[in-house]
Design a protein around this motif. Structure first.
Motif, PDB file in Angstrom:
ATOM      1  N   LEU A  13       0.621  -1.286  -0.355  1.00 51.00           N
ATOM      2  CA  LEU A  13       0.190   0.082   0.178  1.00 51.00           C
ATOM      3  C   LEU A  13       1.055   0.740   0.287  1.00 51.00           C
ATOM      4  N   LYS A  14       2.395   1.359  -0.355  1.00 50.45           N
ATOM      5  CA  LYS A  14       2.683   1.929  -0.102  1.00 50.45           C
ATOM      6  C   LYS A  14       2.856   3.061  -1.130  1.00 50.45           C
ATOM      7  N   GLY A  15       2.170   3.912  -0.690  1.00 49.16           N
ATOM      8  CA  GLY A  15       1.194   5.341  -1.945  1.00 49.16           C
ATOM      9  C   GLY A  15       0.320   6.060  -2.111  1.00 49.16           C
ATOM     10  N   ALA A  16      -0.609   5.043  -0.996  1.00 51.17           N
ATOM     11  CA  ALA A  16      -1.315   5.159  -0.673  1.00 51.17           C
ATOM     12  C   ALA A  16      -1.620   6.617   0.078  1.00 51.17           C
ATOM     13  N   GLN A  17      -3.055   7.186  -0.410  1.00 48.11           N
ATOM     14  CA  GLN A  17      -3.711   8.798  -0.116  1.00 48.11           C
ATOM     15  C   GLN A  17      -5.196   7.968   0.966  1.00 48.11           C
ATOM     16  N   TYR A  18      -4.727   8.262   2.338  1.00 46.79           N
ATOM     17  CA  TYR A  18      -6.500   8.076   2.972  1.00 46.79           C
ATOM     18  C   TYR A  18      -6.904   9.448   3.080  1.00 46.79           C
ATOM     19  N   PRO A  19      -8.200   9.715   3.665  1.00 43.04           N
ATOM     20  CA  PRO A  19      -8.617   8.234   3.084  1.00 43.04           C
ATOM     21  C   PRO A  19      -8.357   7.749   2.068  1.00 43.04           C
ATOM     22  N   ALA A  20      -9.233   5.931   1.787  1.00 42.58           N
ATOM     23  CA  ALA A  20      -9.178   5.730   0.867  1.00 42.58           C
ATOM     24  C   ALA A  20     -10.467   4.155   0.593  1.00 42.58           C
ATOM     25  N   ASP A  21     -10.662   3.987  -0.389  1.00 40.95           N
ATOM     26  CA  ASP A  21     -12.446   3.236  -0.865  1.00 40.95           C
ATOM     27  C   ASP A  21     -10.930   1.737  -1.104  1.00 40.95           C
ATOM     28  N   ARG A  22     -11.792   0.728  -0.014  1.00 47.16           N
ATOM     29  CA  ARG A  22     -11.254  -0.581  -0.287  1.00 47.16           C
ATOM     30  C   ARG A  22     -10.355  -0.976  -1.897  1.00 47.16           C
ATOM     31  N   ASP A  23     -11.991  -0.798  -3.241  1.00 50.36           N
ATOM     32  CA  ASP A  23     -11.453  -0.450  -4.378  1.00 50.36           C
ATOM     33  C   ASP A  23      -9.635  -0.190  -4.960  1.00 50.36           C
ATOM     34  N   ASP A  24      -9.991   1.165  -4.131  1.00 47.49           N
ATOM     35  CA  ASP A  24      -8.845   1.774  -4.571  1.00 47.49           C
ATOM     36  C   ASP A  24      -6.842   1.005  -3.840  1.00 47.49           C
ATOM     37  N   LEU A  25      -7.688   0.544  -2.623  1.00 43.14           N
ATOM     38  CA  LEU A  25      -6.344   0.230  -2.162  1.00 43.14           C
ATOM     39  C   LEU A  25      -5.883  -1.322  -2.483  1.00 43.14           C
ATOM     40  N   VAL A  26      -7.265  -1.519  -3.143  1.00 43.22           N
ATOM     41  CA  VAL A  26      -7.012  -2.758  -4.213  1.00 43.22           C
ATOM     42  C   VAL A  26      -6.061  -2.817  -5.163  1.00 43.22           C
ATOM     43  N   GLU A  27      -5.953  -1.963  -5.534  1.00 43.40           N
ATOM     44  CA  GLU A  27      -5.664  -1.498  -7.560  1.00 43.40           C
ATOM     45  C   GLU A  27      -4.397  -1.116  -6.969  1.00 43.40           C
ATOM     46  N   LEU A  28      -4.187  -0.695  -6.087  1.00 39.43           N
ATOM     47  CA  LEU A  28      -2.595   0.287  -5.579  1.00 39.43           C
ATOM     48  C   LEU A  28      -1.879  -0.997  -5.134  1.00 39.43           C
ATOM     49  N   ALA A  29      -2.273  -2.038  -4.172  1.00 38.53           N
ATOM     50  CA  ALA A  29      -1.735  -3.180  -4.098  1.00 38.53           C
ATOM     51  C   ALA A  29      -1.330  -4.013  -5.436  1.00 38.53           C
ATOM     52  N   GLU A  30      -2.282  -3.879  -6.145  1.00 43.00           N
ATOM     53  CA  GLU A  30      -1.962  -4.390  -7.505  1.00 43.00           C
ATOM     54  C   GLU A  30      -0.384  -3.904  -8.052  1.00 43.00           C
ATOM     55  N   ARG A  31      -0.382  -2.677  -8.223  1.00 40.41           N
ATOM     56  CA  ARG A  31       0.306  -1.488  -9.444  1.00 40.41           C
ATOM     57  C   ARG A  31       1.866  -2.321  -8.462  1.00 40.41           C
ATOM     58  N   ASN A  32       1.491  -1.970  -6.956  1.00 37.84           N
ATOM     59  CA  ASN A  32       2.860  -1.907  -6.693  1.00 37.84           C
ATOM     60  C   ASN A  32       3.072  -3.504  -6.449  1.00 37.84           C
ATOM     61  N   GLY A  33       2.476  -5.055  -7.534  1.00 38.78           N
ATOM     62  CA  GLY A  33       3.297  -5.982  -7.289  1.00 38.78           C
ATOM     63  C   GLY A  33       3.074  -6.920  -5.753  1.00 38.78           C
ATOM     64  N   ALA A  34       1.908  -6.588  -5.203  1.00 36.66           N
ATOM     65  CA  ALA A  34       0.913  -7.257  -3.860  1.00 36.66           C
ATOM     66  C   ALA A  34       0.779  -8.704  -4.333  1.00 36.66           C
ATOM     67  N   GLY A  35       1.202  -9.568  -4.139  1.00 31.22           N
ATOM     68  CA  GLY A  35       0.320 -10.844  -4.331  1.00 31.22           C
ATOM     69  C   GLY A  35      -0.687 -11.064  -3.974  1.00 31.22           C
ATOM     70  N   GLN A  36      -1.294 -12.663  -4.719  1.00 27.18           N
ATOM     71  CA  GLN A  36      -2.654 -12.748  -4.982  1.00 27.18           C
ATOM     72  C   GLN A  36      -3.206 -12.490  -3.107  1.00 27.18           C
ATOM     73  N   ASP A  37      -2.656 -13.154  -1.861  1.00 27.90           N
ATOM     74  CA  ASP A  37      -3.106 -13.080  -0.624  1.00 27.90           C
ATOM     75  C   ASP A  37      -3.470 -11.626  -0.473  1.00 27.90           C
TER      76      ASP A  37
END
Length: 64
Positions: A13-37
């Motif tokens: 979640l590096k670079g997240a701007q809070y408050p943040a919506d769940r879907d936005d955090l999921v997208e950010l995590a994907e862009r940051n290369g987070a695993g599926q877990d």
């Protein structure tokens, strides 16, 4: 819950701007290369909006 590391969640979640919506955090995590877990844990959260990193941790790991 999958074996998700709290530090890895925050890295995802590096670079997240809070408050943040769940879907936005999921997208950010994907862009940051987070695993599926991690992305699945975020996506399956019962919260729709997060006020900050601690709020994410409480939701994902059930603390607080």
């Amino acid at each position: 819950m999958a074996d998700v590391n709290p530090i890895e969640v925050q890295k995802a979640l590096k670079g997240a701007q809070y408050p943040a919506d769940r879907d936005d955090l999921v997208e950010l995590a994907e862009r940051n290369g987070a695993g599926q877990d991690i992305t699945q844990e975020l996506a399956s959260s019962s919260k729709d909006r997060f006020d900050g990193p601690d709020d994410v941790q409480r939701s994902v790991f059930g603390r607080g």
